[in-house]
Design a protein around this motif. Sequence first.
Motif, short mmCIF file in Angstrom:
data_model
loop_
_atom_site.label_atom_id
_atom_site.label_comp_id
_atom_site.label_asym_id
_atom_site.label_seq_id
_atom_site.Cartn_x
_atom_site.Cartn_y
_atom_site.Cartn_z
N PRO A 200 0.83 -1.21 0.00
CA PRO A 200 0.00 0.00 0.00
C PRO A 200 0.86 1.26 0.00
CG PRO A 200 -0.81 -1.60 1.60
CD PRO A 200 0.52 -2.11 1.12
N ASP A 201 0.30 2.33 -0.51
CA ASP A 201 1.00 3.59 -0.68
C ASP A 201 0.94 4.41 0.60
OD1 ASP A 201 2.05 5.98 -1.48
OD2 ASP A 201 0.59 6.38 -3.05
N LEU A 202 2.10 4.70 1.19
CA LEU A 202 2.16 5.48 2.42
C LEU A 202 1.67 6.91 2.21
CD1 LEU A 202 3.12 5.60 5.41
CD2 LEU A 202 5.34 6.35 4.53
N VAL A 203 1.90 7.49 1.03
CA VAL A 203 1.51 8.87 0.78
C VAL A 203 0.00 9.03 0.87
CG1 VAL A 203 1.53 10.75 -0.90
CG2 VAL A 203 3.55 9.31 -0.63
N ARG A 204 -0.74 8.15 0.19
CA ARG A 204 -2.19 8.24 0.25
C ARG A 204 -2.71 8.04 1.68
NH1 ARG A 204 -1.49 5.54 -4.78
NH2 ARG A 204 -2.42 6.70 -6.52
N LEU A 205 -2.08 7.12 2.39
CA LEU A 205 -2.49 6.86 3.76
C LEU A 205 -2.30 8.09 4.63
CD1 LEU A 205 -3.36 4.73 5.92
CD2 LEU A 205 -0.92 4.28 6.26
N VAL A 206 -1.12 8.69 4.57
CA VAL A 206 -0.82 9.87 5.41
C VAL A 206 -1.68 11.05 5.01
CG1 VAL A 206 0.97 11.57 5.96
CG2 VAL A 206 1.53 9.13 5.96
#
Length: 229
Positions: A200-206
């Motif tokens: 999963p993409d950390l940028v979208r999560l944050v």
Amino acid sequence: MVPTVPLPRRPLGPVDPVQRWYENELGWATVPGSPVRLVTGLRFDVLEVPAEAGFAALRHLGPASPVALHGERMRLLVAAGSADELPGLLDWLEWGTLSLDLTAIGAGGSIEAPLPPGTGIEASLPPGIEAPLSPGFQALLPPGRELPPEREAPVKTQTGSRGAAVWLRPPEPGCEVEPTLPTLSALGGGAVGGGGGGAPDLVRLVETMATQCHRVRLRRVCAQPLAFS
């Protein structure tokens, strides 16, 4: 002469079953004590937010990404090293100048070990929080109680009298946790919403958690009574 044979070593004390589960079943480093703590910065870091903000970000995680609840706080496991990346990432997303209730725990830190699955303690939403019940959360409801995924309903917290940490999405014994964790290397190709087959993409999560943390903060400010001089 009688040969000298060293006596077999004996454990210094009884091993906590929680500690044994994490070390033997998952291979995670722990800090003995009461309660047992998990060492961060080795195999994973942790992002911690209000549960109300964290639930909105679960859609950016894969189904095997571990997530824990501790009281009204949600802890999401992310790739090791992400804690060091968080300040720069928030600046890049233009959230760096605002005070957000979003913290990271990385190298040199630890978190309370959530109780292993099967302990009989059910994870649920903190009091007063309303959120759509996802299929993953639906599985936590008692047998015979079914709610449509789109329904929004408050569910009371049931985390035990001591307020112990519990798993909302537990790790899978025998499976490596690293491939399931959000990471910066998944930018543009995360397994959830990124069109790729990687982590999963950390940028979208944050980005989602920062937005939700800001909304939670604004609601709390607006809910405070006005002060008149």
